[in-house]
Design a protein around this motif. Structure first.
Motif, PDB file in Angstrom:
ATOM      1  N   CYS A 190      -5.027 -42.164  53.889  1.00  0.00           N
ATOM      2  CA  CYS A 190      -3.872 -41.834  53.057  1.00  0.00           C
ATOM      3  C   CYS A 190      -2.995 -43.069  52.911  1.00  0.00           C
ATOM      4  CB  CYS A 190      -3.045 -40.722  53.703  1.00  0.00           C
ATOM      5  SG  CYS A 190      -3.951 -39.212  54.061  1.00  0.00           S
ATOM      6  N   ALA A 191      -2.403 -43.244  51.746  1.00  0.00           N
ATOM      7  CA  ALA A 191      -1.550 -44.409  51.505  1.00  0.00           C
ATOM      8  C   ALA A 191      -0.277 -43.980  50.799  1.00  0.00           C
ATOM      9  CB  ALA A 191      -2.292 -45.438  50.661  1.00  0.00           C
ATOM     10  N   GLY A 192       0.867 -44.528  51.245  1.00  0.00           N
ATOM     11  CA  GLY A 192       2.128 -44.167  50.620  1.00  0.00           C
ATOM     12  C   GLY A 192       3.230 -45.155  50.918  1.00  0.00           C
ATOM     13  N   ASP A 193       4.423 -44.876  50.330  1.00  0.00           N
ATOM     14  CA  ASP A 193       5.534 -45.810  50.490  1.00  0.00           C
ATOM     15  C   ASP A 193       6.907 -45.162  50.554  1.00  0.00           C
ATOM     16  OD1 ASP A 193       5.458 -45.155  47.642  1.00  0.00           O
ATOM     17  OD2 ASP A 193       6.779 -46.869  47.324  1.00  0.00           O
ATOM     18  N   THR A 194       7.018 -43.832  50.389  1.00  0.00           N
ATOM     19  CA  THR A 194       8.323 -43.187  50.470  1.00  0.00           C
ATOM     20  C   THR A 194       8.261 -41.955  51.356  1.00  0.00           C
ATOM     21  OG1 THR A 194       8.129 -41.619  48.626  1.00  0.00           O
ATOM     22  CG2 THR A 194       8.774 -43.885  48.069  1.00  0.00           C
ATOM     23  N   LEU A 195       9.435 -41.354  51.594  1.00  0.00           N
ATOM     24  CA  LEU A 195       9.473 -40.193  52.482  1.00  0.00           C
ATOM     25  C   LEU A 195       8.699 -39.003  51.943  1.00  0.00           C
ATOM     26  CD1 LEU A 195      13.065 -40.105  53.989  1.00  0.00           C
ATOM     27  CD2 LEU A 195      10.899 -40.249  55.232  1.00  0.00           C
ATOM     28  N   ASN A 196       8.436 -38.946  50.624  1.00  0.00           N
ATOM     29  CA  ASN A 196       7.611 -37.817  50.187  1.00  0.00           C
ATOM     30  C   ASN A 196       6.144 -38.011  50.556  1.00  0.00           C
ATOM     31  OD1 ASN A 196       6.183 -39.079  48.035  1.00  0.00           O
ATOM     32  ND2 ASN A 196       7.551 -38.268  46.476  1.00  0.00           N
ATOM     33  N   ASP A 197       5.813 -39.177  51.155  1.00  0.00           N
ATOM     34  CA  ASP A 197       4.479 -39.408  51.709  1.00  0.00           C
ATOM     35  C   ASP A 197       4.425 -39.160  53.216  1.00  0.00           C
ATOM     36  OD1 ASP A 197       3.387 -40.366  49.203  1.00  0.00           O
ATOM     37  OD2 ASP A 197       4.582 -42.166  49.522  1.00  0.00           O
ATOM     38  N   PHE A 198       5.580 -38.908  53.837  1.00  0.00           N
ATOM     39  CA  PHE A 198       5.597 -38.697  55.286  1.00  0.00           C
ATOM     40  C   PHE A 198       4.685 -37.549  55.696  1.00  0.00           C
ATOM     41  CE2 PHE A 198       7.393 -36.621  59.068  1.00  0.00           C
ATOM     42  CZ  PHE A 198       7.301 -37.662  59.976  1.00  0.00           C
TER      43      PHE A 198
END
Length: 253
Positions: A190-198
């Motif tokens: 999984c890859a992300g950059d903001t709190l909606n990716d937590f």
């Protein structure tokens, strides 16, 4: 009925679940070209899934707009919509589960109408309501009221405020999808950059927070041993994590 595309996913070596803005679409031109080229060259090995806060019309048009490979699936609207390539039909089983968790927008809409400092977004889909906020303290108070009414509230990027079905988010929807399709967790990144990716990272799946991640996310992930903190932004961070976790053998499979 699930399409032929999804029936092949369990055999892929890597199930790559990526946020879009700032993550899959972020980073240097050379890193984006390298990542997109890798996916295209190893398509028999890599399943690509967009896991985004964007709506389905936007996410499904990303390959045309930005020259990316086409995803096999889109988990859109912060986990409240799931569609399957190539026609972007709803994934029936997962969407039924989401429907069962969504109490409808009426109560939340009424609460948020009394919060003029939080602005309704003009375009969003799925079983959610989406807003913009600028004052974190006022938004946090609204979030508490929304949660007391039986919903979940999600704030991210110091700008976005989403009202979601309780128990539905990017991470939980992805887990439901993996279970339904028989995809092993050891194949997932999984890859992300903001709190909606937590919520993606809190599943325990392997993850990468790209270097340009928002400070609130980086702080929340300090104790997470399943998440690689990349030194490069966007696509470059994803490439780093694939190598770090040794998720692909060298060369085509």
């Amino acid at each position: 009925m699930t399409s032929d595309v999804i029936r092949t996913l369990a055999s892929r070596r890597l199930f790559l679940a990526v946020d879009l803005d700032g993550t899959f679409l972020g980073g240097s031109d050379s890193d984006r070209q390298a990542l997109y080229g890798l996916i295209s060259a190893r398509r028999n090995d890599i399943a690509l899934v967009f896991v985004t806060g964007r709506d389905i019309p936007f996410a499904s048009n990303v390959p045309t707009l930005f020259g990316t490979p086409q995803p096999d699936l889109i988990v859109g609207d912060v986990g409240t919509s799931v569609v399957v390539a190539p026609g972007w039909e709803p994934h029936p089983e997962i969407e039924r589960w989401i429907d069962s968790r969504w109490p409808g927008p009426e109560r939340a809409s009424k609460i948020m109408l009394e919060r003029p400092e939080i602005e309704l977004q003009t375009a969003f889909g799925g079983r959610r309501l989406s807003y913009f906020y600028r004052d974190r303290m006022l938004a946090s108070a609204a979030a508490r009221e929304i949660e007391e009414a039986g919903y979940a509230a999600l704030m991210s990027a110091d700008l976005f405020f989403d009202v979601l079905p309780r128990g539905v988010d990017k991470g939980q929807t992805l887990l439901k999808l993996l279970a339904h399709e028989g995809i092993g967790h050891d194949r997932v990144l999984c890859a992300g950059d903001t709190l909606n990716d937590f919520s993606l990272f809190s599943t325990g799946l392997r993850g990468v927070a790209v270097a340009n991640s928002e400070p609130y996310l980086k702080a929340a992930l300090q104790a997470f041993t399943n998440v690689y903190m990349a030194t490069r932004e966007g696509a470059g961070g994803i490439l780093e994590a694939i190598e770090h976790f040794e998720l692909l053998s060298p060369g085509p499979g």
